[in-house]
Design an enzyme around this catalytic site. Structure first.
Site, PDB file in Angstrom:
ATOM      1  CB  SER A   1      -0.955   0.080   1.117  1.00  0.00           C
ATOM      2  OG  SER A   1      -1.664   1.365   1.394  1.00  0.00           O
TER       3      SER A   1
ATOM      4  CE1 TYR B   1      -5.561  -1.952   4.395  1.00  0.00           C
ATOM      5  CE2 TYR B   1      -3.875   0.210   3.907  1.00  0.00           C
ATOM      6  CZ  TYR B   1      -4.678  -0.930   3.412  1.00  0.00           C
ATOM      7  OH  TYR B   1      -4.656  -1.291   2.073  1.00  0.00           O
TER       8      TYR B   1
END
Length: 255
Positions: A147, A160
Site C-alpha cells: 500500500s 492498516y
C-alpha cells in the site's frame, strides 16, 4: 524464448485472495484473460461466484475456495484445499485484506488485532504453506498487496498502516530466504484506487480533493490498471526481481 513468451502466464495456477470484488476480482479476471488457471478465494463460501462466472464466460478456468482470514485454522484449510484443486500453485497473490478507521486514541484494540490477523498473519501463513509446496516443486511466485501506507502513516488507520508496513517487511524477509531456490517474492503497492476500502475517502470531499491534487494524473486508479504489474511479477520476465515493492500509484510517491 521470445520477448512475448517472457510475460506468459498461460496454464499457470494462480491463487488470488480477496477475489470477490475490487482489486482481487480485477486481478483474478486479468490472470484468466492471460491464460492462467485461477483459484479465487473469498471470506465466505460462494463469495467468488460472480468472479468465477465472469472468468468462465470468457472461456477461462476458475475454481473457488474460502476462509475467514482472521481464523488461522480456516486459512490453513483453505490453503490445502487450493493446493488440492490442480495439485499445485505456481503463483500466490496475497490480496485479501480489511481496514478500520478510528482516531488512534479511540481505536478499539479488538479491531486493531483483527486488521493485523487479516492483513498480515494470514498472509504469512498462506505464504508459508504455499511456499513449502513451491520449495518442493522448485519454483514459484508470491505477490503481496502492499500500500502507499507501506511508506507513510496515514490518518485514522494505525492498524492498516502497521499491517502494510509489515507486509513490505515480510516480502523482503521471504525473498531473502527463498530467492536462491527459484521463488520470487515481491509486492505491489497500489496508490489510491477506487475500491470499497477507499469509499470513505472518496465520499469525503476535502480528503478526495487532497488526494487527487497529489496524484499527477489527477484521478483515482481503477483496479484493472494493476493487472499488468501483477502479470509481470508472475511471469518469467521478473525472475531477477525479488524483495521489491512495486508502486503502481499514478506518480503519487513522486510528489
Amino acid at each position: 524464448m521470445s520477448t512475448f513468451d517472457l510475460f506468459s502466464v498461460t496454464d499457470k495456477v494462480v491463487l488470488v485472495t480477496g477475489a470477490s470484488r475490487g482489486i482481487g476480482k480485477a486481478l483474478a479476471v486479468g490472470f484468466a484473460k492471460a491464460g492462467a488457471k485461477v483459484i479465487c478465494a473469498a471470506s465466505r463460501e460462494g463469495g467468488t461466484a460472480e468472479t468465477e462466472a465472469e472468468i468462465k464466460a470468457l472461456g477461462g478456468t476458475a475454481a473457488g475456495v474460502f476462509a475467514d482470514l482472521s481464523d488461522h485454522q480456516a486459512v490453513e484449510k483453505m490453503a490445502n484445499d487450493a493446493l488440492a484443486i490442480f495439485g499445485k500453485i505456481d503463483v500466490l497473490v496475497n490480496n485479501g485484506g480489511t481496514i478500520a478507521r478510528y482516531p488512534a486514541a479511540e481505536f478499539p484494540f479488538a479491531e486493531f488485532q483483527k486488521v493485523i490477523d487479516v492483513n498480515l498473519n494470514s498472509l504469512f501463513l498462506l505464504s508459508q504453506i504455499v511456499g513449502k509446496s513451491m520449495l518442493a516443486q522448485g519454483f514459484g511466485k508470491i505477490i503481496n498487496t502492499a500500500s502507499m501506507l507501506s511508506y507513510t502513516g496515514g490518518l485514522t488507520v494505525p492498524a492498516y498502516t502497521a499491517s502494510k508496513h509489515a507486509v513490505a517487511g515480510v516480502t523482503k524477509a521471504l525473498a531473502n530466504e527463498w530467492a536462491s531456490q527459484n521463488i520470487q517474492v515481491n509486492a505491489i503497492a497500489p496508490g489510491y484506487f477506487a475500491t470499497d476500502n477507499t469509499q470513505a475517502l472518496r465520499d469525503n470531499p476535502e480528503r478526495n480533493q487532497e488526494i487527487k491534487k497529489r496524484i499527477p494524473s489527477g484521478e483515482w486508479g481503477q483496479p484493472e490498471q494493476l493487472v499488468g504489474a501483477a502479470i509481470f511479477l508472475a511471469s518469467e520476465a521478473s525472475n531477477y526481481v525479488n524483495g521489491h515493492i512495486l508502486a503502481v500509484d499514478g506518480g503519487w510517491l513522486a510528489r
